[in-house]
Structures are given as structure tokens and as C-alpha cells.
Design a protein around this motif. Structure first.
Motif, short mmCIF file in Angstrom:
data_model
loop_
_atom_site.label_atom_id
_atom_site.label_comp_id
_atom_site.label_asym_id
_atom_site.label_seq_id
_atom_site.Cartn_x
_atom_site.Cartn_y
_atom_site.Cartn_z
N UNK A 92 34.52 -17.73 1.95
CA UNK A 92 34.19 -17.09 3.22
C UNK A 92 32.69 -16.80 3.27
N UNK A 93 32.16 -16.36 2.13
CA UNK A 93 30.73 -16.05 2.04
C UNK A 93 29.86 -17.20 2.51
N UNK B 37 28.87 -25.24 -4.72
CA UNK B 37 28.04 -24.11 -4.32
C UNK B 37 28.79 -22.80 -4.54
N UNK B 38 30.08 -22.79 -4.15
CA UNK B 38 30.88 -21.58 -4.34
C UNK B 38 30.96 -21.22 -5.82
N UNK B 39 31.08 -22.28 -6.64
CA UNK B 39 31.15 -22.07 -8.08
C UNK B 39 29.86 -21.41 -8.57
N UNK B 40 28.73 -21.89 -8.04
CA UNK B 40 27.45 -21.32 -8.43
C UNK B 40 27.37 -19.86 -8.02
N UNK C 67 29.83 -17.82 -7.60
CA UNK C 67 30.74 -17.03 -8.42
C UNK C 67 30.09 -16.69 -9.76
N UNK C 68 29.09 -17.46 -10.12
CA UNK C 68 28.38 -17.16 -11.37
C UNK C 68 27.14 -16.32 -11.12
N UNK C 69 27.05 -15.73 -9.93
CA UNK C 69 25.90 -14.92 -9.57
C UNK C 69 24.60 -15.68 -9.75
N UNK C 70 24.55 -16.89 -9.24
CA UNK C 70 23.35 -17.69 -9.41
C UNK C 70 22.18 -17.04 -8.69
N UNK C 71 21.05 -16.96 -9.36
CA UNK C 71 19.83 -16.48 -8.72
C UNK C 71 18.93 -17.64 -8.39
N UNK C 72 19.08 -18.71 -9.17
CA UNK C 72 18.32 -19.93 -8.88
C UNK C 72 19.33 -21.07 -8.82
N UNK C 73 19.37 -21.76 -7.69
CA UNK C 73 20.30 -22.86 -7.52
C UNK C 73 19.49 -24.14 -7.37
N UNK C 74 19.69 -25.07 -8.31
CA UNK C 74 18.90 -26.30 -8.30
C UNK C 74 19.84 -27.45 -7.93
N UNK C 75 19.49 -28.18 -6.88
CA UNK C 75 20.39 -29.23 -6.41
C UNK C 75 19.70 -30.59 -6.36
N UNK C 76 20.38 -31.59 -6.93
CA UNK C 76 19.83 -32.94 -6.97
C UNK C 76 20.38 -33.73 -5.78
N UNK D 206 22.34 -19.01 4.47
CA UNK D 206 23.05 -17.79 4.06
C UNK D 206 22.69 -17.38 2.63
N UNK D 207 22.67 -18.39 1.77
CA UNK D 207 22.33 -18.11 0.37
C UNK D 207 20.92 -17.54 0.28
#
Lengths: 339, 507
Positions: B133-134, B158-161, B163-172, B192-193
Motif C-alpha cells: 500500500x505504501x 522495491x517493497x522488499x527493499x 521492508x528492510x528499511x532501505x535508506x539507499x536504494x540502488x537500481x540497475x 513516494x520513496x
């Protein structure tokens, strides 16, 4: 510039191949040294020819298995297939003796039938896996049971024996020798050379590797995947029939215990030789060495009191696990260097 | 105290990072600052070192020299994805999900919530629903991954990330395989993120997207740091120029006039197959025919059916005026028709093999001499292909899987061209490759057509179809909506046909 890189590449390439091929060869040499130290008679001419003759059955079958496994398949039915073919051969030769007499014609008829049966059985395995779209493991598990029960049925639960008169004619195929080497060894050598050429020097071998490596890519690369895969099982069947032809005169009989566990020994020989079980990388030379290693272990145990002969299976099992473990280490290293 | 606090503005910093593989240097003293709550695009040509930098920032590789700062403190990131526990998550291009498990099981994979050894399914489901939902996606937590579209799978990542309280999300290259609508949805989630203060680093070859979504842009070229700038100050053209280091005025080659009287080499009438309904079109000698449409419009299915890769239900196919049905790829190849897949990793190349067997696989019968393979001829063919297609590798002996995407695409092109086809169908010719290589591929295609080879280009990138095609066929839901020529070939027209707003009446 590209010329320069090309020449250095081939050099690197050769070195890599050396390391990979060397594994099974070094293991075999080590085994021979151990054998000699335990009992110098190990390296006697008599023992060596005996050893080679014994390896011929598994070796010939394992050459076929190398193709099946390289193309991403597996054939568990080879041991039962050998027993069933041996049984049918004996029945045919015994009944043909009444009309043809105990001569060469009878033996040739038997051998001809053996080859047809082998090709047919392999073709059935191949068609069921490709056109029938059933996993090879399941198909050959099924045919393994079928062939095994057929030989039991033919022998009526007992043993099928070849008539004595025919045995006399057929005997040299196992016990005879040409130029100092026993006939089975010659057959083994010829099968090995043909297998090596087929795998390494023809489009067929390249196609097997491609299919085992990635079937989709093979399909999109204009490879008739089903046909090639079926061919690998047919080759396996042919190899089984050749092994059976040289096996039958050894005991002159077939029973439900003929060829038990040959499939696993053949697969073990292939894997020890460096072929990858999930396909895509096949080595005929390694398979030959693998078959020799397996037989040598049993032979050494026969020669020494150090370890009970009953532990033959334990030693073979250990060697298989160690061989694959060593290969793993090698692959892992190569991977780490890459990324 | 107060003086020092504002100094730490970046959450993750690469400080003069260098990296060599063996003796081959890949990154030279690259620096990059990632701020919380920003979208930071990392762009560069294939082989510029983007992937390596991303892997260093997420701990998958250790830098040869230089420092990584996390919240201003120097750290050594733990290897093999363990940096996730610190809040740094890398989402690989090849998504990392267990296909046969559900969304919920995937999100909690490896850190399932348990109580006395039993799974707390209810609690996990509630949490997963919350995460989904987030980010505003409508996926059931109990859906199986294999049933989801690629875009949805990405959302699960992304949801998985989160759920791990990601502060930095790196996407290829998160958008490489998404349709435009999916990309829009994805961007909304990125916003949103961002609002939650997550720093997002992403690699993309689509510069217009970079312009649209990124706050800042870092450009790499040949392992060197070229610059980091506010995205506002850059146009897509300026970005391309920074990446390539030269002007890219001639991305598309000059088009030679199509010969309207040229013979028809391929005619298709009322073709029906899986996902293909009554498709008709023709292809002339030396023509470049574009196939446009949304992903899933049935363009690939048409040509897989023609080339014997998928069964045909009904219809007529004429090659050089003769009715033909190719039973398999081999017979299509023998007739001079070759299809180049868009899925180069799964269907195009043997990634664990070297270049030579890959190059000759499609046309192997050509290399058979007296039952054996002529390895010398194969080597010569490889040398020729490397020169003709400008394939660059740091070591000609590496496995194809280790080559950059652009070089893989060139090798795939070389592999198909090795069979000397007269009709070549190229599906997504430039997916996931950089601007410089794109340009080379466009020029190559134009040269082919000039030599008299007929080329079909299936592409989801509209500028590409418009830039190089003589005519464009637009498909929607397995049907041909229209064929555009001349000045009608523009984005407006294509979109209207592709969206079903317009349809040519059948003549």
C-alpha cells in the motif's frame, strides 16, 4: 592489434585446458603409483590388460552417457538395457542355432540384433523425452524398471545361458586379443576415438554443448533441438549394445543381476572426467580417464589387504565426491576472477 | 556541535574509488555523493563502469583504493548483499525473486517472522499489505511471483527493499523492460520513496527519463568521473554529449530513398497464430520496415510464427513470391530469413561460452568441412566480425556473459549476419545499450538495407522506429492497426494507432 590479442589468447586458452584436463589424469597416475607401491605386480602386463578389459564395459557406456549429459539429459536405463539386450541376444542365438548351426552366422545375427535393440531402446528414451516432453530422469527411470523386469521375465526368474557350442565361436570377442591387446580394449579405443571426434570436431558435438548450455538459445540458433537430443540417446543405446556384445561371451549368460548399477558407474565416470552434470560442457577424454579410475580402485583393493575388498563401493564413492569437490573449487575460483 | 552537524549531508559517499580486475583498471578515482531523499541518475556508455560502481556502493565488490563513507563515517561494506542490513539495497536488473513462491514469502525470505518455531503468516501478510500500500501498488501478498508481470515483480523488489528499511536504494536499469505506462507508475512510486527520505540511485539509458525523474546526474565515461550536475541544468542532448565525449548529431544515419518498385521479398496474408490475428503486410527488397506498438502487441509473435519458432494457425506467407511455411528455424535460415531475438541473455547467446562458438552457432553448417568443423575458418570469421562490428572486449577469451550489453548485442548481430540473410528481423535492436553503440547499430542497419538486405525492426522505442524506418507497421492486440509512410511516421500518429484511437480501414 587483434592479431596480437588473438595469439596471446590461444596461449592462455591452452594453459586453462591443461589445468582442467590434468585433474583426472593426475588422479589416475597417483592411483597407479599407489597401486605399484602396495604391490609391484599391479604394473605387470597381465594386470594392466585385465584392468583395461574390465574398464571397457563402463568406459564404452560412459562415452555414450557423455553425449546425453552434455546435452542436458540423463540416462538411468543403461544397466537394465544392457541386461535386456544380453537376454534377448542369448535367446535369439540359442534359437537360431537350430537353423543356422553354431557358427559365425549365429553370432553375427545376435550382434546385429543387439545393435538394433540398442538403437531402438535409445530412440524410445529420446522420443519420450523430446516429443513426449517428459523429463529424462523420469523417462529413463521408467524404462530402467521395464528393461530390468523384462530380463527377469525372459529368464523366468533364473539365468539365460548361451549354448555351449556357440560360446566356443563367440569366446574370442571377450577373451581373444589382437596385436597383444584384448578385443574389448580395441572396441573401447575405437569407441573413444569416434566419441572424441564426434564431440570435439563436428557440428553435432557443438550442438550438444549448446543445447546443454541453454536450450532456448539453441532453438533460436536454428538447431533442431529435439532431433539432436534424441540422437544423443540413440548414441547411448548404440554404446550399450556394443558393451553388451563384448560382455555376453565373458560369462555366456544373462540374469536379473546383469549390469546392475552400471548406469551409476557410467554417470560417475562421466562426472569424474569433468563433464558438468547439468550439461553444456562435455569431455570424452575425461570420461575415459574416469572409467579407468573407477576400475583401478577396485583393482588396487584386490591387490592389497590394507582395505577390505568389500569397501570397493566406499572408495569409489569417496573418489566421486572428491573429484566433484575439486572441480567445484576450480569453477569457484574462475568465477571470482571474472566478476 | 551545531557547526558540524550540517556538514554531513550525504548518506552514502564514494570518495576517489578506483577498481581493477586483475591488471585491468575499470574505475579511476571516481567520487559520488548520494543525498537522502534525492533521485540520483548514474549514466554512461556500456562499459563505462556504472555497474562496477553500483556494486562497490552496495558492497558486492570491494574497491581497490578509495573510501566509502556512510553517514559521514568511513566503512567497509559487508560483501554479498549483507549491506542490506545497513540499509543499502541493490536491485539487480535480473530480478532476484523465487519464481515459485508468493509475494509475501519472497519479501520475508531469509528473515521470516516466527514464534516458537512456527511461521507467523498472519502478521507477515499484514505487514506485506502495508508495504505494498505504501508504494501504491495493487498486488495480492499471496500472488505467485511467476504470475506477475515484469513491472509487478519490480514493485515486489522495491517493497522488499522498503521492508528492510532501505535508506539507499540502488537500481540497475529499472525501466529497461517496462512499458511507458508501467514506467509512469514506477516513477510515482519513486517519488513516494523520495518523499520518505530514501536516496535512490538508478542507472538508465533512457535520457529523457533521466531528465524527467532525476534530481542530480553523475556521468561516467571509460571508468572516469566526468561530472555530477543538477538534472535541471542538463538537456538529454547535453547528457549524451557528456557520456560519449563528442557531438552526437548523426545518431540516425541519412536515409536513402526507398525504392517503391523494388520486388516484394516477403508477403504475409491473414496470418493467425498465438496472439496474432489476421496480420498482413509486405516487405520490399532493401527496405527497413519498422514494427511499432505497445509491449505485448504481438509483434514478436508474428515473426516467431513466420520463422518456425511458433505454430501457425492459418494464413499465407510468400517469400520471393513463393508460398512458404518454415517448419523450423533452420529452414528459415536456409531460405535467407533470420530472426534476432530481443532476449539476448536467455535466447540469444550462450553466456557461459566464448565468442567463437557463439558467433558460428547459427550458421554452423557453413563451417563443416568433410563432417568436421573448420576451426580455422571459425577463427577467421570471428576476426572479421570483431572488425566489422567493432566488438570490444578487454580479453577476447572471456565468456560472453562477462561482456557489456552493447558488445553482446553486436556479437548477436554478427552471429545472425554470419548466415548472410536476405531478410533479417531485428527485435529490439538497441535494448539496454548506450548511445554510442546505438549509433553504430543504426548505421549498420542502414548500410545493410543499402546493400539490398530487407530489414524488419521491432522496437518499443519510438524515436528509433521513426529515425530509421522507411515504413512503420503499428500493431495493437495482435492486429495490424495501420501502415505509416513518409511524413505520417511521427510519434503522434504511431501513438494514436497503437492506443487504438485510429485504425486503417482494410482495403
Amino acid at each position: 592489434m587483434s592479431d596480437v590479442t588473438a595469439s596471446t589468447d590461444t596461449k592462455v586458452n591452452w594453459m586453462r585446458i591443461d589445468i582442467k584436463t590434468a585433474g583426472p589424469a593426475i588422479a589416475l597416475i597417483l592411483l597407479c603409483i599407489i597401486g605399484f607401491l602396495l604391490n609391484p605386480a599391479f604394473l605387470s602386463e597381465g594386470n594392466l590388460t585385465n584392468l583395461l578389459t574390465r574398464s571397457a564395459f563402463i568406459g564404452i557406456i560412459a562415452v555414450g552417457a557423455t553425449f546425453v549429459i552434455t546435452a542436458g539429459g540423463i540416462d538411468l536405463s543403461v544397466g537394465s538395457m544392457a541386461a535386456a539386450i544380453a537376454g534377448v541376444m542369448i535367446i535369439i542365438m540359442n534359437s537360431a542355432m537350430e537353423t543356422l548351426g553354431p557358427g559365425l552366422a549365429t553370432v553375427l545375427l545376435g550382434c546385429g540384433c543387439s545393435i538394433l535393440l540398442g538403437l531402438g531402446a535409445g530412440w524410445i528414451n529420446g522420443m519420450l523425452t523430446t516429443k513426449g516432453k517428459i523429463e529424462a530422469f523420469i523417462v529413463t527411470l521408467g524404462t530402467m524398471g521395464i528393461y530390468r523386469s523384462l530380463v527377469t521375465y525372459f529368464a523366468d526368474g533364473g539365468t539365460l545361458s548361451l549354448e555351449f557350442a556357440i560360446r566356443g565361436v563367440y569366446r574370442p570377442v571377450y577373451y581373444g586379443s589382437v596385436l597383444g591387446l584384448p578385443t574389448p580394449v580395441w572396441v573401447f579405443i575405437v569407441v573413444a576415438i569416434c566419441g572424441w571426434l564426434l564431440m570435439n570436431r563436428t557440428a553435432f558435438g557443438r550442438y550438444c554443448t549448446a543445447i546443454g548450455s541453454n536450450e532456448s538459445v539453441a532453438k533460436y540458433s536454428a538447431i533442431k533441438v529435439d532431433r539432436i537430443k534424441t540422437m544423443t540417446y540413440v548414441i547411448q543405446g548404440l554404446c550399450v549394445s556394443l558393451a553388451t556384445i563384448i560382455y555376453v561371451p565373458r560369462l555366456g549368460s544373462a540374469s536379473s543381476s546383469t549390469g546392475v548399477l552400471w548406469e551409476l558407474e557410467a554417470i560417475a565416470a562421466v562426472i569424474i572426467g569433468g563433464t558438468v552434470l547439468k550439461g553444456g560442457y562435455g569431455r570424452i577424454g575425461g570420461t575415459i580417464l574416469g572409467a579407468l579410475i573407477l576400475t583401478t580402485i577396485g583393482n588396487i583393493l584386490n591387490f592389497t589387504d590394507l582395505i577390505s575388498n568389500y569397501l570397493n563401493g566406499t572408495m569409489q564413492g569417496l573418489i566421486i565426491i572428491i573429484a566433484v569437490w575439486l572441480q567445484r573449487g576450480d569453477w569457484g575460483k574462475a568465477k571470482a576472477n571474472k566478476s | 556541535m551545531f557547526d558540524e552537524a550540517p556538514a554531513v549531508t550525504s548518506v552514502l559517499t564514494a570518495d576517489h574509488i578506483s577498481k581493477s580486475f586483475g591488471s585491468v583498471p575499470v574505475l579511476f578515482s571516481v567520487s559520488m555523493e548520494i543525498h537522502p531523499g534525492e533521485v540520483h541518475a548514474l549514466i554512461g556508455e556500456n562499459g563505462a563502469g556504472k555497474s562496477t560502481l553500483m556494486k562497490i556502493l552496495s558492497g558486492f565488490h570491494a574497491p581497490t583504493s578509495g573510501r566509502i563513507l556512510y553517514d559521514g563515517a568511513e566503512v567497509t561494506l559487508p560483501p554479498d548483499g549483507a549491506a542490506e542490513t545497513l540499509g543499502i539495497v541493490l536491485i539487480h536488473q535480473e530480478l532476484n525473486l523465487a519464481e515459485q513462491m508468493t509475494v509475501e514469502e519472497n519479501i520475508f525470505l531469509g528473515r521470516e517472522l516466527t514464534s516458537r518455531g512456527m511461521l507467523q503468516s498472519e502478521k507477515m501478510r499484514t505487514l506485506v499489505s502495508g508495504y505494498l500500500r505504501d508504494i501504491g501498488v495493487d498486488i495480492s501478498p499471496s500472488a505467485r511471483i511467476s504470475d506477475l508481470s515484469i513491472a509487478e515483480k519490480q514493485m515486489v523488489e522495491v517493497a522488499k527493499a522498503i521492508s528492510r528499511n532501505a535508506r539507499v536504494l540502488i537500481m540497475d536499469e529499472p525501466t529497461a523492460v517496462l512499458t511507458e505506462a508501467e514506467t509512469e507508475l514506477f516513477f510515482r512510486q519513486v517519488e513516494r520513496l523520495k518523499a520518505k527520505g530514501v536516496a535512490i540511485v538508478f542507472v538508465s539509458h533512457k535520457l529523457s527519463e533521466v531528465k524527467q525523474i532525476a534530481d542530480r546526474v553523475t556521468v561516467l565515461r571509460d571508468g572516469q568521473w566526468i561530472g555530477s550536475q543538477e538534472a535541471e541544468t542538463l538537456t538529454p542532448d547535453a547528457m549524451a554529449q557528456m557520456m560519449v565525449g563528442r557531438e552526437l548529431s548523426d545518431l540516425y544515419p541519412p536515409m536513402h530513398e526507398a525504392d517503391v518498385d523494388a520486388v516484394r521479398v516477403l508477403e504475409v496474408h491473414d496470418l493467425c497464430a498465438t496472439d496474432v490475428h489476421n496480420v498482413s503486410f509486405d516487405l520490399r527488397r532493401g527496405e527497413i520496415l519498422g514494427f511499432s506498438g505497445l509491449i505485448g502487441a504481438g509483434r514478436t509473435a508474428v515473426f516467431e510464427a513466420i520463422c518456425g519458432l511458433a505454430p501457425i494457425v492459418s494464413g499465407q506467407i510468400l517469400v520471393d513470391g513463393v508460398e512458404t511455411r518454415f517448419e523450423n528455424v533452420a529452414s528459415a535460415r536456409n531460405a535467407g530469413v533470420a530472426y534476432l531475438t530481443k532476449d539476448r541473455k536467455a535466447k540469444g547467446l550462450l553466456l557461459d561460452k566464448k565468442m567463437r562458438p557463439n558467433l558460428t552457432l547459427f550458421s554452423l553448417p557453413k563451417f563443416v568441412r568433410r563432417f568436421g568443423l573448420d576451426v580455422a575458418a571459425e577463427d577467421k570469421a570471428l576476426e572479421r566480425a570483431i572488425r566489422r562490428f567493432d566488438i570490444r572486449t578487454r580479453d577476447a577469451n572471456i565468456n560472453v556473459g562477462e561482456m557489456s550489453g552493447g558488445n553482446q548485442q553486436k556479437l548477436l548481430l554478427a552471429k545472425v549476419m554470419e548466415s548472410d540473410p536476405r531478410i533479417v528481423i531485428i527485435d529490439e535492436p538497441t535494448r539496454g545499450i548506450d548511445v554510442g553503440t546505438k549509433q553504430q547499430i543504426y548505421h549498420f542497419i542502414a548500410a545493410l538495407a543499402a546493400e539490398g538486405v530487407s530489414v524488419v525492426i521491432i522496437s518499443s522505442e519510438m524515436p528509433e522506429v521513426i529515425g530509421i524506418s522507411h515504413r512503420v507497421v503499428v500493431m495493437r492486440e495482435g492486429q495490424v492497426m495501420g501502415v505509416l509512410t513518409g511524413d505520417d511516421i511521427n510519434e503522434n500518429e504511431i501513438v494514436r494507432y497503437a492506443a487504438g484511437l485510429k485504425r486503417e480501414s482494410k482495403g
